[in-house]
Design a protein around this motif. Structure first.
Motif, PDB file in Angstrom:
ATOM      1  N   ARG A 215       0.831  -1.208   0.000  1.00  0.00           N
ATOM      2  CA  ARG A 215       0.000   0.000   0.000  1.00  0.00           C
ATOM      3  C   ARG A 215       0.865   1.257   0.000  1.00  0.00           C
ATOM      4  O   ARG A 215       0.624   2.195  -0.772  1.00  0.00           O
ATOM      5  CB  ARG A 215      -0.940  -0.025   1.208  1.00  0.00           C
ATOM      6  CG  ARG A 215      -1.729   1.241   1.414  1.00  0.00           C
ATOM      7  CD  ARG A 215      -2.955   1.013   2.295  1.00  0.00           C
ATOM      8  NE  ARG A 215      -2.702   0.102   3.376  1.00  0.00           N
ATOM      9  CZ  ARG A 215      -2.180   0.433   4.562  1.00  0.00           C
ATOM     10  NH1 ARG A 215      -1.832   1.689   4.786  1.00  0.00           N
ATOM     11  NH2 ARG A 215      -2.024  -0.462   5.508  1.00  0.00           N
ATOM     12  N   GLU A 216       1.875   1.302   0.867  1.00  0.00           N
ATOM     13  CA  GLU A 216       2.738   2.476   0.939  1.00  0.00           C
ATOM     14  C   GLU A 216       3.555   2.648  -0.337  1.00  0.00           C
ATOM     15  O   GLU A 216       3.774   3.771  -0.809  1.00  0.00           O
ATOM     16  CB  GLU A 216       3.655   2.374   2.159  1.00  0.00           C
ATOM     17  CG  GLU A 216       2.929   2.397   3.490  1.00  0.00           C
ATOM     18  CD  GLU A 216       2.283   3.737   3.795  1.00  0.00           C
ATOM     19  OE1 GLU A 216       2.721   4.758   3.233  1.00  0.00           O
ATOM     20  OE2 GLU A 216       1.322   3.765   4.591  1.00  0.00           O
ATOM     21  N   LEU A 217       4.006   1.538  -0.916  1.00  0.00           N
ATOM     22  CA  LEU A 217       4.729   1.611  -2.182  1.00  0.00           C
ATOM     23  C   LEU A 217       3.835   2.160  -3.287  1.00  0.00           C
ATOM     24  O   LEU A 217       4.259   2.993  -4.103  1.00  0.00           O
ATOM     25  CB  LEU A 217       5.249   0.228  -2.574  1.00  0.00           C
ATOM     26  CG  LEU A 217       6.000   0.127  -3.910  1.00  0.00           C
ATOM     27  CD1 LEU A 217       7.290   0.939  -3.873  1.00  0.00           C
ATOM     28  CD2 LEU A 217       6.302  -1.330  -4.251  1.00  0.00           C
ATOM     29  N   ALA A 307       7.492   5.764   0.846  1.00  0.00           N
ATOM     30  CA  ALA A 307       8.481   4.730   0.517  1.00  0.00           C
ATOM     31  C   ALA A 307       9.216   4.276   1.767  1.00  0.00           C
ATOM     32  O   ALA A 307       9.496   3.076   1.945  1.00  0.00           O
ATOM     33  CB  ALA A 307       9.463   5.249  -0.532  1.00  0.00           C
ATOM     34  N   ALA A 308       9.537   5.216   2.652  1.00  0.00           N
ATOM     35  CA  ALA A 308      10.219   4.862   3.899  1.00  0.00           C
ATOM     36  C   ALA A 308       9.331   3.974   4.770  1.00  0.00           C
ATOM     37  O   ALA A 308       9.816   3.024   5.409  1.00  0.00           O
ATOM     38  CB  ALA A 308      10.611   6.126   4.659  1.00  0.00           C
ATOM     39  N   ALA A 330      11.470  -0.064  -3.272  1.00  0.00           N
ATOM     40  CA  ALA A 330      10.717   1.055  -2.692  1.00  0.00           C
ATOM     41  C   ALA A 330      11.522   2.348  -2.748  1.00  0.00           C
ATOM     42  O   ALA A 330      10.989   3.418  -3.052  1.00  0.00           O
ATOM     43  CB  ALA A 330      10.319   0.733  -1.254  1.00  0.00           C
ATOM     44  N   GLU A 331      12.796   2.242  -2.446  1.00  0.00           N
ATOM     45  CA  GLU A 331      13.654   3.426  -2.497  1.00  0.00           C
ATOM     46  C   GLU A 331      13.806   3.934  -3.930  1.00  0.00           C
ATOM     47  O   GLU A 331      13.816   5.137  -4.189  1.00  0.00           O
ATOM     48  CB  GLU A 331      15.010   3.097  -1.884  1.00  0.00           C
ATOM     49  CG  GLU A 331      14.918   2.827  -0.378  1.00  0.00           C
ATOM     50  CD  GLU A 331      16.142   2.125   0.184  1.00  0.00           C
ATOM     51  OE1 GLU A 331      17.016   1.766  -0.632  1.00  0.00           O
ATOM     52  OE2 GLU A 331      16.225   1.956   1.409  1.00  0.00           O
ATOM     53  N   PHE A 332      13.902   3.012  -4.879  1.00  0.00           N
ATOM     54  CA  PHE A 332      14.089   3.389  -6.284  1.00  0.00           C
ATOM     55  C   PHE A 332      12.859   4.097  -6.844  1.00  0.00           C
ATOM     56  O   PHE A 332      12.979   4.991  -7.691  1.00  0.00           O
ATOM     57  CB  PHE A 332      14.395   2.151  -7.115  1.00  0.00           C
ATOM     58  CG  PHE A 332      14.362   2.403  -8.602  1.00  0.00           C
ATOM     59  CD1 PHE A 332      15.381   3.119  -9.219  1.00  0.00           C
ATOM     60  CD2 PHE A 332      13.321   1.924  -9.374  1.00  0.00           C
ATOM     61  CE1 PHE A 332      15.343   3.358 -10.574  1.00  0.00           C
ATOM     62  CE2 PHE A 332      13.281   2.172 -10.745  1.00  0.00           C
ATOM     63  CZ  PHE A 332      14.308   2.881 -11.348  1.00  0.00           C
ATOM     64  N   VAL A 333      11.664   3.702  -6.391  1.00  0.00           N
ATOM     65  CA  VAL A 333      10.430   4.307  -6.897  1.00  0.00           C
ATOM     66  C   VAL A 333      10.477   5.823  -6.760  1.00  0.00           C
ATOM     67  O   VAL A 333      10.013   6.562  -7.640  1.00  0.00           O
ATOM     68  CB  VAL A 333       9.212   3.714  -6.154  1.00  0.00           C
ATOM     69  CG1 VAL A 333       8.003   4.629  -6.260  1.00  0.00           C
ATOM     70  CG2 VAL A 333       8.874   2.344  -6.719  1.00  0.00           C
ATOM     71  N   VAL A 334      11.048   6.306  -5.657  1.00  0.00           N
ATOM     72  CA  VAL A 334      11.151   7.755  -5.452  1.00  0.00           C
ATOM     73  C   VAL A 334      12.353   8.318  -6.197  1.00  0.00           C
ATOM     74  O   VAL A 334      12.271   9.378  -6.845  1.00  0.00           O
ATOM     75  CB  VAL A 334      11.254   8.076  -3.958  1.00  0.00           C
ATOM     76  CG1 VAL A 334      11.443   9.584  -3.758  1.00  0.00           C
ATOM     77  CG2 VAL A 334       9.998   7.605  -3.234  1.00  0.00           C
TER      78      VAL A 334
END
Length: 338
Positions: A215-217, A307-308, A330-334
């Motif tokens: 969900r957060e991603l 993402a965090a 997740a980090e890469f998405v941002v």
């Protein structure tokens, strides 16, 4: 959540999505086989339209999450392949329907299917893919997984209807917009991550952690897209920069800029997005206003926070190469916004 081991980082491709795809290549080959088999039909236009979008260069992020979550949980069966293919079919069906509603000029770098075959055929093929998705869910053999994905499909539809109702409504607030994207985007990410621990019989804590991760991603993913629409490159987005502006979609950057600008600037947004009266210089002016009020930076900062939270949620899961790769994703998405 620990980062990737140094040895893995040295060998990994720069793009964590590519790295995850390489790690899951055997499973994803099985997913691709199912996608090809289940999109087949004696009615030629159905696979023509389905493959036009399915083979258009999408990164398969959602089914990758399903596959990775299964392996993270130690699942050794084959049911996760059917669920991953179902997730991709749901996503593709919603894109086919979205293009009819939005009348966009570009999807994944080329003309959307409805401009090639027409609205009616695109909608009906989207319905076909939804039906195939439900057949795949049944094949996976888990009633709980079927419930999670079918509920997500309903929530996505509700989110799309709410977004349509909010189009050109400049009174849309940031909270209302976040509710919309929680439904239309984050719900499928969450379900994609949750169904595998269900299939694997993982603990409620692991299942909940992966659902939160997805969900957060999904929220981070959508917010980055929102910001990139006002400052990205069309080739990177797979759509025209400025589509949201032209279609009157009140996304988070616009909601934030309207809050900051107050009544003094409301007439600009009312004319261009509320009424749809736009001149050739208006998009550039909109971007300038968003930047002046820090709305793009604020949107990306909020994406970074989501993402965090996604990475933090993986603390509930086993610490292995799969959870590490999901954290890097997740980090890469941002970071793709930069």
């Amino acid at each position: 959540m620990n980062g990737l081991p140094q040895t893995d980082l040295k060998a990994a491709p720069v793009n964590p999505a590519v790295r995850l795809a390489a790690l899951a290549s055997t499973d994803m080959t099985g997913v691709e086989t199912l996608i090809a088999e289940r999109s087949a039909s004696a009615t030629a236009v159905i696979p023509d339209i389905a493959h036009y979008l399915l083979n258009a260069g999408g990164k398969r992020i959602r089914p990758l999450i399903t596959v990775a979550a299964a392996r993270l949980c130690g699942y050794e069966g084959q049911g996760h392949l059917a669920l991953a293919a179902a997730v991709e079919f749901i996503h593709t069906a919603t894109l086919l329907h979205d293009d009819v509603v939005d009348d966009s000029a570009l999807r994944r770098g080329k003309a959307p299917a409805n401009q090639v075959w027409g609205n009616a055929q695109s909608v009906l093929v989207g319905d076909f893919l939804f039906a195939r998705a439900f057949m795949l869910m049944v094949d996976a053999g888990s009633m709980r997984a079927l419930h999670v994905l079918s509920r997500a499909a309903a929530v996505i539809a509700e989110g799309e209807v709410r977004q349509l109702a909010a189009a050109r409504q400049i009174a849309t607030t940031r909270d209302q917009y976040m509710d919309i994207i929680a439904a239309k985007t984050a719900a499928l990410f969450a379900a994609a991550a949750q169904v595998s621990p269900i299939l694997a019989g993982a603990s409620p804590r692991v299942e909940a952690g992966l659902e939160i991760y997805g969900r957060e991603l999904g929220l981070a993913f959508q917010l980055v897209d929102d910001a990139l629409d006002y400052g990205g490159v069309a080739e990177a987005l797979g759509k025209n920069t400025g589509d949201d502006f032209r279609e009157g979609k009140i996304t988070l950057p616009v909601a934030l800029a309207m809050e900051a600008g107050g009544e003094a600037e409301r007439s600009f947004w009312a004319r261009t997005m509320g009424e749809g009266v736009q001149g050739p210089e208006d998009f550039d002016e909109a971007v300038a206003r968003l930047k002046r009020h820090g709305a793009l930076d604020a949107t990306l900062e909020q994406a970074r926070a989501h993402a965090a939270r996604a990475v933090e949620a993986l603390d509930a899961a086993p610490d292995n190469v799969w959870s590490q790769s999901l954290a890097a994703l997740a980090e890469f998405v941002v970071e793709r916004a930069y």
